[in-house]
Each structure stands twice: as C-alpha cells, then as structure tokens.
Design a protein around this motif. Structure first.
Motif, short mmCIF file in Angstrom:
data_model
loop_
_atom_site.label_atom_id
_atom_site.label_comp_id
_atom_site.label_asym_id
_atom_site.label_seq_id
_atom_site.Cartn_x
_atom_site.Cartn_y
_atom_site.Cartn_z
N ILE B 262 8.03 1.45 -73.95
CA ILE B 262 8.19 2.37 -75.08
C ILE B 262 7.87 1.68 -76.41
N MET B 263 8.47 0.53 -76.62
CA MET B 263 8.44 -0.11 -77.94
C MET B 263 7.13 -0.85 -78.21
N PRO B 264 6.70 -0.86 -79.48
CA PRO B 264 5.54 -1.67 -79.83
C PRO B 264 5.93 -3.15 -80.00
N ASP B 265 4.93 -4.00 -80.03
CA ASP B 265 5.16 -5.41 -80.34
C ASP B 265 5.81 -5.51 -81.72
N GLN B 266 6.91 -6.25 -81.83
CA GLN B 266 7.69 -6.21 -83.08
C GLN B 266 6.95 -6.79 -84.29
N ASP B 267 5.97 -7.64 -84.03
CA ASP B 267 5.20 -8.20 -85.14
C ASP B 267 3.88 -7.48 -85.38
N GLY B 268 3.61 -6.44 -84.59
CA GLY B 268 2.39 -5.66 -84.79
C GLY B 268 1.12 -6.42 -84.49
N ARG B 269 1.20 -7.41 -83.58
CA ARG B 269 0.01 -8.23 -83.33
C ARG B 269 -1.11 -7.43 -82.68
N GLY B 270 -0.74 -6.52 -81.77
CA GLY B 270 -1.77 -5.70 -81.13
C GLY B 270 -2.44 -4.78 -82.13
N LEU B 271 -1.63 -4.18 -83.00
CA LEU B 271 -2.21 -3.28 -84.01
C LEU B 271 -3.10 -4.06 -84.98
N ALA B 272 -2.65 -5.26 -85.36
CA ALA B 272 -3.46 -6.08 -86.25
C ALA B 272 -4.83 -6.36 -85.63
#
Lengths: 78, 403
Positions: B262-272
C-alpha cells in the motif's frame, strides 16, 4: 396466435428500444435485429418471466426469426 | 521525446461536463465535494465524494446503455467530446491508424455488485448476461473502439491511481513511434458505489471531511468519479491540418518503489527516479519546470514522500516551483485522475493561471513547498510536470509544454 404475435412484437420493440412497426415477422434475430448471444440469453429469461414458460438451452437462438419465437412461445402456451 | 500534440479534450467530472463548464468552475478554487446521496453511506467512515450530477447520455441508445456500467458511459461521453473538440471525424480516418488508451482502477463496480446481489437473492436467472462484458476494466476501451470502429494499437492500463497518466504516457509513445496517427487517451472511474467505497475505505486512506493535501491536518483523500480523454497526434501532422493545439506531451517516466503493498517509499526515491527519467526523456533541466501538478494523496506518507522526491530532484529550486493538487476541489478520480490533471493543467496554462490546492490551512514542517494554497494564481507556465501515484509504489510522471 394473432394476439401472441402482436404481443411479441411489442415485447421485442421494448426489449430492443425500437418501434413495434420496425419488427417484421421474418426479421432474423441475428442478421436483422443484430442480437448477439448475450442478448439472446436476456431474451430467453425475459420471455420465461413474461409468459411464465420454461425454455430449454438452444430452443431460441440468433438464427431464428421473430415468427419462430412466436411459434415456440405459442406452442408452450398451448 | 518527439513532441506529441494534444488537439482535443473531453471531460466528465464533478465540476462540470465539458471543458467550458469544468474550467469555469475549477478556476475559482471552489469545492465540488458533497455528501453521497446515491446510496446510504451513513455507515461508512467517509461519506463524501465528488459526484457527476448532470450526465447527458441521450445520444446513446437504451439498448446500449443497459449493457454498460457508468464508467463506460462516462468514457463514451468524454470520447465524443474530445473528437468533436479536435475536429476529427473518425469515419474519414484509417481505423488501423487510430488507438484508444484508457486507465481505470476499479472496473464497473455498480454493475457488478448489483448483479452479485441478484445472483444471491434471485439465483442464476436473476443475473444480467451483460455483466460479463460490463464490469471489467477494459470495457471502456472496448465500447469506445466499437462505437467509433477503432482498430489500431490500443491498451487498457490498470495501475491503481496512476492508470490514466500511464495510459497517456504510453499513447504518446505510440504516436511518437508512428504506430498510430491518432490516439484517444485518458481514464474513467465510477467509484461512488457501496462496494467500491467500502474497498477504498478499508485501505484506510479516505478522508472524513475536506480533502487537504500537504496540510498538517490531512486525513486522506476523497473519492471522485468521472472520465477525461485527450486526443493525441504527431505535432507536425496536427500543425499541418491546422488543429487547435492545447500543448505538447514532451516526456514520460514511470517506476516502482518495490517496498510495500500500500505505502510508498518514505523518501520518495522511486518517484524521484520517475521524475528524473521524465526530465531526461523531455530533454529538460530541473530549472526548466515552472509548475508541478502533484498527486497529493493527503496521507502523511504520501504527501511527505512526494515532497521529498521533488526536493531530491530539484534541490534548492524546489521551493521556487508552485506545486498544487487541484483534485482537492473535486476528489481523487483514481484511475482517471491523471487525465483530469492533464486537462486542468493544459487549460490553466492557456489562461496563464495556476490552479490551487484548496482546504489548506495548517503548515506541515515536513511539507514545506509552495502548494498554491486556496486561490488560483496568475502565472505564465511554459513547462510543467504531472505526477500520479498508485498503491504498491507505482509512480508516473508526464512532462508537458505550452505550444
């Protein structure tokens, strides 16, 4: 039988969202009225409910014409 | 990425049906989220939604309508609008050169859950034979292709809330690679049903009240229903036929976090990574971007990780980029949301306006970007990014440019 035929044309018209005058006795369910197999399933269940009859699998197909359906239902009604 | 032109838009959304009504309403920064009235939602934790109130489907026959779920009906209305807007008569086009690309998350649940009820209450004969072709996620693609005789490269994308943006990204690639001359691309979603709302609720991401992205008092997003479809063509072809061009799709990137269901990577590394891939594919430097249309899930992890991803890519420039979530006005359209964001951003770029994040009132130290709170802002935007994110860590980013 005449009453059944009229009733059936009205039934088809409502079922297919068409005018009763547009339903010819010789209209083929598949080729002319463009009914696919899922519409035939819905038609069979609707006819069973409307006329309180039981139809077997394959008794009505999209190779039939409207008059075939009138005869099949008429025979069931005696 | 070779430039792909957006030459038509079609939209069915809570603020309006059609681009004029939609734009007139969203530019004011008003809320189009309201209590659910379509069924009794009193037992649900979230009882509000963005709902489409005046959907005119009178151009479709009753014989066709009874075979479709609302999500397909909205898609057909949006498809009709986008083709009319683009000035394209598909009857005059080679059907094998036209494709349709649709995003969706839930499928046609109102149809499915009604038929399931009938199955258990009335038995086999109580179930509509159309259920088989009405409920599934690719039904809108099928209905659009049948309605217009489309026969070219097409695809339905199921990528949770990122579906529509991913569909548009892949459609743009198909146009760029000359696999199709025209693509209808977007998404559709009809989640305002008892079971769909229940499924969304059990995830724990739905808000009880106002949808407040990036706000310290956030409590999740609000669902919304609707469809949006854009018409894509090769830029040179669009110009040569004198088409109205809303803008260009110039870059596309996608990635997976690979961390949690469910949850995204907490540091947003994939989105970055997805943002960087998009910038590279567009040939942009970070400083070229004037605006970011954010996903803004309004969950703590969602908002914080999205903010961190933007800061990771843009560094000190991040604080200078306006980042907003216009869907705070009308709800998250899940698998259709990216297409609505694209339409809203293109219309805003034409008008020299940035759409706001509404319901914003309390700053969160972890979310310290310029979220364009509560009111639209006049600003010329030349290049923008749009972000969509789905459960399980799906990230999609699209780069667009004003023509």
């Amino acid at each position: 039988m005449v009453n059944i035929e009229e009733k059936m044309k009205n039934f088809f018209a409502g079922f297919l969202d068409m005018e009763p005058a547009g339903i010819a006795s010789q209209a083929n369910l598949g080729d002319d009225l463009e009914m696919d197999s899922t519409e035939i399933v819905e038609l069979v269940v609707a006819l069973e409910n409307e006329f309180n009859i039981q139809l077997k699998d394959g008794e009505i197909t999209n190779r039939n014409c409207v008059s075939d359906v009138v005869k099949t239902v008429g025979d069931k009604l005696g | 990425m070779r430039q792909v032109a957006v030459t038509g838009v079609g939209i069915v959304a809570p603020p309006g049906v059609g681009k004029e009504e939609f734009w007139q309403n969203i530019k004011e920064g008003k809320s189009f989220v309201s209590p659910i009235t379509r069924f009794d939602a009193s037992a649900y934790p979230s009882q509000v939604a963005g709902q489409v109130k005046d959907l005119d489907s009178s151009h479709l026959s009753g014989r066709l309508l009874k075979k479709m779920d609302r999500f397909s009906v909205m898609a057909l209305v949006a498809a009709e609008q986008t083709l009319k807007d683009a000035g394209i008569d598909l009857a005059k086009e080679d059907p094998y050169s036209v494709g349709v690309f649709m995003g969706n998350t839930l499928g046609g649940w109102l149809y499915a859950e009604t038929e399931l009820r009938d199955l258990y209450q009335k038995g086999r004969n109580g179930v509509s034979p159309y259920n088989a072709s009405a409920w599934f996620a690719a039904a809108p693609q099928g209905q659009i292709s049948i309605h217009y005789g489309i026969k070219g490269y097409s695809k339905t994308i199921v990528a949770d809330r990122a579906g529509a943006l991913m569909a548009i990204g892949y459609a743009a690639r198909i146009i760029r690679n000359k696999k199709a001359a025209i693509a209808l691309a977007g998404g559709t979603e009809a989640p305002v049903t008892p079971y769909a709302l229940l499924c969304c609720s059990t995830e724990g991401s739905l808000s009880h009240g106002p949808y407040r992205p990036f706000d310290k008092e956030r409590d999740g997003f609000v669902i919304g229903e609707g469809a949006a479809i854009v018409t894509l063509e090769d830029m040179e072809s669009a110009r040569s036929r004198g088409a109205t061009i809303y803008g260009a799709i110039t870059g596309f990137g996608t990635s997976c976090d690979g961390t949690h269901r469910i949850m995204p990577d907490q540091d947003g590394r994939g989105l970055a990574k997805a943002i960087e891939t998009t910038l590279d594919s567009a040939g942009y430097q970070p400083g070229d971007i004037d605006y970011i249309c954010a996903d803004g899930a309004a969950t703590e992890l969602g908002d914080v990780s999205e903010t961190r991803a933007i800061k990771k890519v843009f560094g000190s420039y991040a604080s200078k980029i306006p980042v907003s979530t216009p869907k705070s006005m009308f709800g998250h359209l899940l698998g259709a949301s990216g297409a609505v964001d694209l339409v809203g951003t293109l219309l805003a770029m034409q008008e020299g306006v940035i759409l706001p994040t509404i319901n914003y009132r309390t700053e969160d130290p972890e979310c310290d970007l310029d979220y364009v709170p509560n009111k639209s802002r006049p600003k010329e935007v030349s290049r923008a990014l749009i972000i969509s994110r789905g459960r399980g860590g799906i990230n999609v980013v699209l780069a667009i440019e004003r023509s």
